[in-house]
Design a protein around this motif. Sequence first.
Motif, PDB file in Angstrom:
ATOM      1  N   LYS A 162      -0.678   0.802   9.418  1.00  0.00           N
ATOM      2  CA  LYS A 162      -1.579   0.789  10.591  1.00  0.00           C
ATOM      3  C   LYS A 162      -1.521  -0.512  11.392  1.00  0.00           C
ATOM      4  O   LYS A 162      -1.337  -0.471  12.609  1.00  0.00           O
ATOM      5  CB  LYS A 162      -3.012   1.127  10.159  1.00  0.00           C
ATOM      6  CG  LYS A 162      -3.177   2.615   9.889  1.00  0.00           C
ATOM      7  CD  LYS A 162      -4.606   3.002   9.574  1.00  0.00           C
ATOM      8  CE  LYS A 162      -4.697   4.516   9.396  1.00  0.00           C
ATOM      9  NZ  LYS A 162      -5.958   4.925   8.781  1.00  0.00           N
TER      10      LYS A 162
ATOM     11  N   ALA B 224       1.757  -0.603  13.240  1.00  0.00           N
ATOM     12  CA  ALA B 224       1.788   0.361  14.358  1.00  0.00           C
ATOM     13  C   ALA B 224       1.016  -0.203  15.550  1.00  0.00           C
ATOM     14  O   ALA B 224       1.434  -0.041  16.703  1.00  0.00           O
ATOM     15  CB  ALA B 224       1.202   1.701  13.913  1.00  0.00           C
TER      16      ALA B 224
ATOM     17  N   THR C 231       7.293   0.223  14.039  1.00  0.00           N
ATOM     18  CA  THR C 231       7.306   1.477  13.272  1.00  0.00           C
ATOM     19  C   THR C 231       8.453   1.527  12.263  1.00  0.00           C
ATOM     20  O   THR C 231       8.490   2.425  11.423  1.00  0.00           O
ATOM     21  CB  THR C 231       7.407   2.695  14.217  1.00  0.00           C
ATOM     22  OG1 THR C 231       8.567   2.529  15.044  1.00  0.00           O
ATOM     23  CG2 THR C 231       6.172   2.826  15.102  1.00  0.00           C
TER      24      THR C 231
ATOM     25  N   LYS D  84       9.806   6.579   9.645  1.00  0.00           N
ATOM     26  CA  LYS D  84       9.097   7.804  10.028  1.00  0.00           C
ATOM     27  C   LYS D  84       9.543   8.944   9.129  1.00  0.00           C
ATOM     28  O   LYS D  84      10.731   9.071   8.815  1.00  0.00           O
ATOM     29  CB  LYS D  84       9.415   8.161  11.480  1.00  0.00           C
ATOM     30  CG  LYS D  84       8.753   7.240  12.488  1.00  0.00           C
ATOM     31  CD  LYS D  84       9.136   7.628  13.913  1.00  0.00           C
ATOM     32  CE  LYS D  84       8.516   6.659  14.913  1.00  0.00           C
ATOM     33  NZ  LYS D  84       9.050   6.881  16.266  1.00  0.00           N
TER      34      LYS D  84
ATOM     35  N   PRO E  31       4.111   8.127   9.814  1.00  0.00           N
ATOM     36  CA  PRO E  31       4.643   6.938   9.123  1.00  0.00           C
ATOM     37  C   PRO E  31       5.007   7.248   7.671  1.00  0.00           C
ATOM     38  O   PRO E  31       4.348   8.065   7.013  1.00  0.00           O
ATOM     39  CB  PRO E  31       3.477   5.947   9.181  1.00  0.00           C
ATOM     40  CG  PRO E  31       2.582   6.433  10.243  1.00  0.00           C
ATOM     41  CD  PRO E  31       2.744   7.919  10.300  1.00  0.00           C
TER      42      PRO E  31
END
Lengths: 184, 130
Positions: A53, A56, A61, A112, A118
């Motif tokens: 988090k 991001a 990412t 990803k 994620p």
Amino acid sequence: MKRGATTQLPRPRTLIHPGRFNPVRIQSLRSSKGRHVRLALLPGVSLFDGLGKPLADIGITSASTTILGGYFEGVQYCVAPRDQQGRAVIAYSKPIPAGRTYMIFGNATLGKSINGSPLVHCHAAIRTESGEVKGGHILTETCIVSRDPIPVLVTSLDEFELRQAYDPETNIPLLQPYKESING
Amino acid sequence: MGEMIAVENGSMGRVAYARIAPNEDLVQGVEKLCLAEGFRNAFVRGALGSLVDACMGTIDGKYLQIQGPAVEIVSLAGEVRLGEDGSLRAALTGVVADPEGNVYGGPFVAGLNPICMTFEVTLEEWLPAK
């Protein structure tokens, strides 16, 4: 299986995977510059959330991270024995509960998943609640940071992204680098 | 062997990530990643994956073999250096876990650590000051 050291040079084994051999053996991409972040995993959050988090939020990412040691509650990990079903060479074991655990050293790759969410792939050496030192694949959603923040060194992968994709040779989904970015 | 240098100044350059495929050697795979990306000196910034079996060296020249599959790589550090003879040489050290989760550590022996499922590695280029 434990063995003592030998003077005889061991012969490396070549295993047969279920899918067709991919002639490309090294899938690699590079960025022109490394970008680093020092992250603290905050008490009460999972390793998964504590890593994914905040990164991001600053637009990272895909990253390679080093977990610099700390206490977690409720750690579960898997080892990798042979796949008894024969679908792949190995399959992760059922989760092994380690309890309140000190993570000695861990590496986690952020990328990803197949559905675009994620994904954190983490392997670590741990000292379990019983005092044994063990190692394996860490289930990052189950690991809750204990009362002290845990430092992480992040190397961001900026000019490409890591995505989980089905790998026909091994017959499992794996993180692989891609030039193009998929939003989401 | 050349003169030993205690301090080498330099800076970090590019960053490369690779997924190395099954049955490739861990140590030489990292060297070949440097060939693929044009790195001459590099540090490992992150790595995880699995080996068929692991082989680590001992101080008296013996080999410690850890039987898999799979042996999980749970910690890895190391570097790649350009040698005086013009060849690339990776020196990798780490901790592995056998299929029961028992851990072992040491230097990985080149040519004797075949990758089992995958090996994910990030290298950061090291640019020694001229």
